[in-house]
Design a protein around this motif. Structure first.
Motif, PDB file in Angstrom:
ATOM      1  N   LYS A   1      15.652   2.001   3.976  1.00 35.13           N
ATOM      2  CA  LYS A   1      14.431   1.456   4.442  1.00 35.13           C
ATOM      3  C   LYS A   1      14.410   0.342   5.018  1.00 35.13           C
ATOM      4  CE  LYS A   1      11.762   4.653   1.602  1.00 35.13           C
ATOM      5  NZ  LYS A   1      11.142   5.017   0.757  1.00 35.13           N
TER       6      LYS A   1
ATOM      7  N   GLY B   1       8.389  -4.877   2.518  1.00 30.19           N
ATOM      8  CA  GLY B   1       8.237  -3.580   2.112  1.00 30.19           C
ATOM      9  C   GLY B   1       8.169  -3.219   0.738  1.00 30.19           C
ATOM     10  N   PHE B   2       7.489  -2.347   0.608  1.00 33.31           N
ATOM     11  CA  PHE B   2       7.718  -1.551  -1.054  1.00 33.31           C
ATOM     12  C   PHE B   2       8.262  -0.166  -1.042  1.00 33.31           C
ATOM     13  CE2 PHE B   2       6.584  -2.725  -5.224  1.00 33.31           C
ATOM     14  CZ  PHE B   2       6.031  -4.034  -4.912  1.00 33.31           C
ATOM     15  N   ALA B   3       9.479   0.207  -1.904  1.00 31.82           N
ATOM     16  CA  ALA B   3       9.548   1.540  -1.958  1.00 31.82           C
ATOM     17  C   ALA B   3       9.340   1.994  -3.333  1.00 31.82           C
ATOM     18  CB  ALA B   3      11.062   1.575  -1.478  1.00 31.82           C
ATOM     19  N   ALA B   4       8.687   3.115  -3.391  1.00 25.17           N
ATOM     20  CA  ALA B   4       8.510   3.803  -4.691  1.00 25.17           C
ATOM     21  C   ALA B   4       9.651   4.941  -4.645  1.00 25.17           C
ATOM     22  CB  ALA B   4       7.218   4.282  -4.908  1.00 25.17           C
ATOM     23  N   GLU B   5      10.465   4.828  -5.387  1.00 26.11           N
ATOM     24  CA  GLU B   5      11.651   6.113  -5.340  1.00 26.11           C
ATOM     25  C   GLU B   5      11.609   6.656  -6.909  1.00 26.11           C
ATOM     26  OE1 GLU B   5      12.886   6.683  -2.388  1.00 26.11           O
ATOM     27  OE2 GLU B   5      12.680   4.740  -1.331  1.00 26.11           O
TER      28      GLU B   5
ATOM     29  N   VAL C   1       0.958   4.448   1.706  1.00 27.51           N
ATOM     30  CA  VAL C   1       0.402   4.830   3.095  1.00 27.51           C
ATOM     31  C   VAL C   1       0.573   6.493   2.899  1.00 27.51           C
ATOM     32  CG1 VAL C   1       0.072   4.814   5.590  1.00 27.51           C
ATOM     33  CG2 VAL C   1       0.821   2.651   4.023  1.00 27.51           C
TER      34      VAL C   1
ATOM     35  N   ASP D   1       1.909   9.712   4.427  1.00 27.61           N
ATOM     36  CA  ASP D   1       2.753   9.990   5.565  1.00 27.61           C
ATOM     37  C   ASP D   1       1.909  11.076   6.306  1.00 27.61           C
ATOM     38  OD1 ASP D   1       4.745   8.561   4.813  1.00 27.61           O
ATOM     39  OD2 ASP D   1       5.708   9.592   3.406  1.00 27.61           O
TER      40      ASP D   1
ATOM     41  N   ALA E   1       0.682  -1.265   0.074  1.00 28.10           N
ATOM     42  CA  ALA E   1       0.101   0.008  -0.126  1.00 28.10           C
ATOM     43  C   ALA E   1       1.080   1.263  -0.064  1.00 28.10           C
ATOM     44  CB  ALA E   1      -0.812   0.040   1.160  1.00 28.10           C
TER      45      ALA E   1
ATOM     46  N   ARG F   1      15.902   0.414   8.527  1.00 27.26           N
ATOM     47  CA  ARG F   1      15.492   1.299   9.343  1.00 27.26           C
ATOM     48  C   ARG F   1      14.039   0.678   9.850  1.00 27.26           C
ATOM     49  NH1 ARG F   1      12.336   5.828   7.565  1.00 27.26           N
ATOM     50  NH2 ARG F   1      13.726   5.575   5.311  1.00 27.26           N
ATOM     51  N   LYS F   2      13.157  -0.025   8.743  1.00 29.12           N
ATOM     52  CA  LYS F   2      11.777  -0.660   9.134  1.00 29.12           C
ATOM     53  C   LYS F   2      11.907  -1.936   9.519  1.00 29.12           C
ATOM     54  CE  LYS F   2       9.442   3.096   6.308  1.00 29.12           C
ATOM     55  NZ  LYS F   2       8.222   3.560   5.617  1.00 29.12           N
TER      56      LYS F   2
HETATM   57  N1  CTP Z   1       4.882   2.746   4.860  1.00 31.49           N
HETATM   58  C1  CTP Z   1       3.862   2.393   5.887  1.00 31.49           C
HETATM   59  N2  CTP Z   1       3.196   3.280   6.658  1.00 31.49           N
HETATM   60  C2  CTP Z   1       3.570   4.841   6.217  1.00 31.49           C
HETATM   61  C3  CTP Z   1       4.540   4.941   5.279  1.00 31.49           C
HETATM   62  C4  CTP Z   1       4.818   3.909   4.370  1.00 31.49           C
HETATM   63  O1  CTP Z   1       3.667   1.188   6.180  1.00 31.49           O
HETATM   64  N3  CTP Z   1       3.041   5.710   6.905  1.00 31.49           N
HETATM   65  C5  CTP Z   1       5.255   1.555   3.862  1.00 31.49           C
HETATM   66  C6  CTP Z   1       4.731   1.375   2.709  1.00 31.49           C
HETATM   67  O2  CTP Z   1       3.725   0.497   2.599  1.00 31.49           O
HETATM   68  C7  CTP Z   1       5.974   0.816   2.010  1.00 31.49           C
HETATM   69  C8  CTP Z   1       7.034   1.365   2.837  1.00 31.49           C
HETATM   70  O3  CTP Z   1       6.764   1.704   3.888  1.00 31.49           O
HETATM   71  O4  CTP Z   1       5.959  -0.588   2.177  1.00 31.49           O
HETATM   72  C9  CTP Z   1       7.792   2.426   2.175  1.00 31.49           C
HETATM   73  O5  CTP Z   1       7.072   3.324   1.746  1.00 31.49           O
HETATM   74  P1  CTP Z   1       7.710   4.822   1.440  1.00 31.49           P
HETATM   75  O6  CTP Z   1       6.624   5.860   1.502  1.00 31.49           O
HETATM   76  O7  CTP Z   1       8.500   4.917   0.434  1.00 31.49           O
HETATM   77  O8  CTP Z   1       8.363   5.087   2.831  1.00 31.49           O
HETATM   78  P2  CTP Z   1       8.726   6.482   3.575  1.00 31.49           P
HETATM   79  O9  CTP Z   1       9.734   5.820   4.818  1.00 31.49           O
HETATM   80  O10 CTP Z   1       7.571   7.262   4.009  1.00 31.49           O
HETATM   81  O11 CTP Z   1       9.648   6.842   2.593  1.00 31.49           O
HETATM   82  P3  CTP Z   1      10.233   8.426   2.591  1.00 31.49           P
HETATM   83  O12 CTP Z   1      11.101   8.681   3.659  1.00 31.49           O
HETATM   84  O13 CTP Z   1      10.708   8.351   1.285  1.00 31.49           O
HETATM   85  O14 CTP Z   1       9.096   9.528   2.590  1.00 31.49           O
END
Ligand code: CTP
Length: 416
Positions: free
Chosen positions: A343, A328-332, A276, A278, A274, A346-347
């Motif tokens: 990520k 996890g997924f990351a769209a970059e 999500v 921020d 998903a 960190r996650k």
């Molecule tokens: N994700 C999540 N909850 C959030 C934001 C992101 O669970 N509030 C999850 C997404 O589902 C995805 C992963 O985190 O699997 C990476 O999402 P991304 O938006 O790329 O991560 P961010 O940490 O928000 O990255 P950025 O620092 O680039 O904003």
């Protein structure tokens, strides 16, 4: 596992041809009848006598070597096959298959067979990346041919990169899965999140993003077809979810967090596809907002990071119980690898699937995707542009090999 099955093993001319001997031996030790076809190139790397000894059958190398007058050899082999595997598959045989050429025993048999076909490509990294090879692989994928992805590492040509033949045990595992009907996710409970969350301002307005939910849907569908019991937690999506999965609708990030955390302890794997949001509006109005002054400032507050919460929960509970495998997924759009590895750490996820959404054919709304998958050790899988459904299947295959609940790899009982 393969008792009563006939497998036609096609070997083509690459240095990895020597590994086909181990593959042949493993298949025989699993009870399969192995009928080997070698191209002329393959015979320069390994002797047909080796394969004849291991398979206990003559090796076919020449379409016109019709030693048994009662049958036409290539048709006989094509009809006898429960599965045809080409390992290693060179760029040449891949091109011939894509274009329907039949100029030797192997390519002719491949055209004549109606059995499922599996290919394990092996070649130099730049050859594999060449648009011609990638285009041919795409054609074969669209015809339902299955692949065992090449591995990454030191190549015989001196380069380090992707192109190594997959290990024989991995190929055997895929063959058993295809023939013995053992589905790699059978008996597993998996949760997939999909779509873009909606963060409401008032009853008629909200903030969202471009996610269509297609990748999450493809993951749910592939997991279902691979035998899993699938829960799909989805926010806003473009189309209807796939049939045969349990759908939980969670429009906002907070609702999604609650739905995911409640189900987490029961799951074998969680795939966070998903998008999500921020941030969400600090205040959600009960009634529709009326217009006021010329400008207005919207105050946003941080949403919970669901993937981070899952990672934290895993760390807190990991010792006491078996925790799900988390992806996890990351769209970059920039510095994909650096952000992905950051990520992942960190996650605290087990794998991170990164896609560069600035590339054509990748990301939001598209039916195809291009992804790199990272684990703690770095890049573990790189998938060229292909339909999201095919990508999804390969990602689950990878997970089912790496998760703690993955079946033991087949023991090598053969003579090699
Ligand atoms: N994700 C999540 N909850 C959030 C934001 C992101 O669970 N509030 C999850 C997404 O589902 C995805 C992963 O985190 O699997 C990476 O999402 P991304 O938006 O790329 O991560 P961010 O940490 O928000 O990255 P950025 O620092 O680039 O904003």
């Amino acid at each position: 596992m393969l008792e009563g099955k006939t497998i036609v093993l096609g070997i083509t001319g690459g240095i990895a041809a020597y590994k086909a001997a181990t593959l042949c031996s493993r298949l025989v030790s699993h009870g399969a009848q192995v009928r080997v076809i070698m191209t002329e190139g393959a015979t320069k790397f390994i002797s047909p006598l080796t394969l004849q000894t291991l398979s206990r059958h003559p090796v076919a190398t020449d379409t016109f070597d019709e030693h048994d007058a009662s049958v036409v050899q290539h048709i006989d082999l094509a009809d006898a096959a429960d599965l045809v595997v080409v390992a290693p598959a060179t760029a040449n045989i891949i091109a011939k298959m894509a274009h329907g050429l039949a100029d030797d025993m192997l390519s002719t048999t491949l055209l004549a067979t109606t059995a499922p076909v599996l290919i394990a490509p092996a070649m130099n990294v730049h050859m594999l990346q060449h648009p011609a090879v990638q285009g041919n692989l795409e054609v074969l994928g669209s015809r339902g041919i299955s692949f065992v992805e090449s591995g990454t590492g030191q190549l015989a040509c001196g380069y380090v990169g992707k192109g190594r033949l997959a290990e024989p045990d991995e190929i055997v595992e895929v063959i058993i899965g295809m023939l013995a009907g053992r589905k790699p996710l059978a008996g597993r409970k998996v949760l997939v999140t999909a779509g873009g969350t909606i963060e409401r301002l008032d009853p008629v307005r909200y903030i969202t993003n471009d996610s269509s939910g297609k990748m999450g849907f493809a993951l749910a569908e592939a997991a279902r077809d691979l035998g899993a019991d699938v829960t799909l937690v989805c926010a806003r999506t473009d189309g209807p979810p796939p049939a045969g999965v349990t759908v939980v609708k969670t429009p906002s990030a907070e609702e999604m967090l609650a739905a995911v955390m409640e189900r987490l302890p029961d799951m074998d794997a969680v795939f966070k596809a998903a998008a999500v949001a921020d941030y969400r509006p600090a205040e959600k109005r009960e009634n529709k907002m009326k217009k006021g002054p010329e400008t207005m400032t919207l105050e946003l507050v941080r949403n919970p990071d669901i993937l981070q919460e899952i990672g934290n929960w895993k760390q807190a509970n990991g010792g006491a119980r078996r925790t799900p495998f988390v992806v996890g997924f990351a769209a970059e759009t920039t510095d994909v690898e650096r952000h992905a590895l950051d990520k992942l750490a960190r996650k605290r996820c087990d794998l991170l699937v990164a896609n560069d959404v600035s590339q054509e054919g990748a990301g939001f709304g598209s039916d195809t995707n291009i992804v790199n998958v990272y684990g703690a050790e770095g890049l573990v899988l790189s998938l060229a542009r292909q339909p999201k459904r095919l990508i999804a299947e390969q990602l689950w295959q990878l997970i089912s090999r790496r998760a703690a609940w993955a079946p033991e790899r087949s023991e090598g009982a053969g003579p090699l």
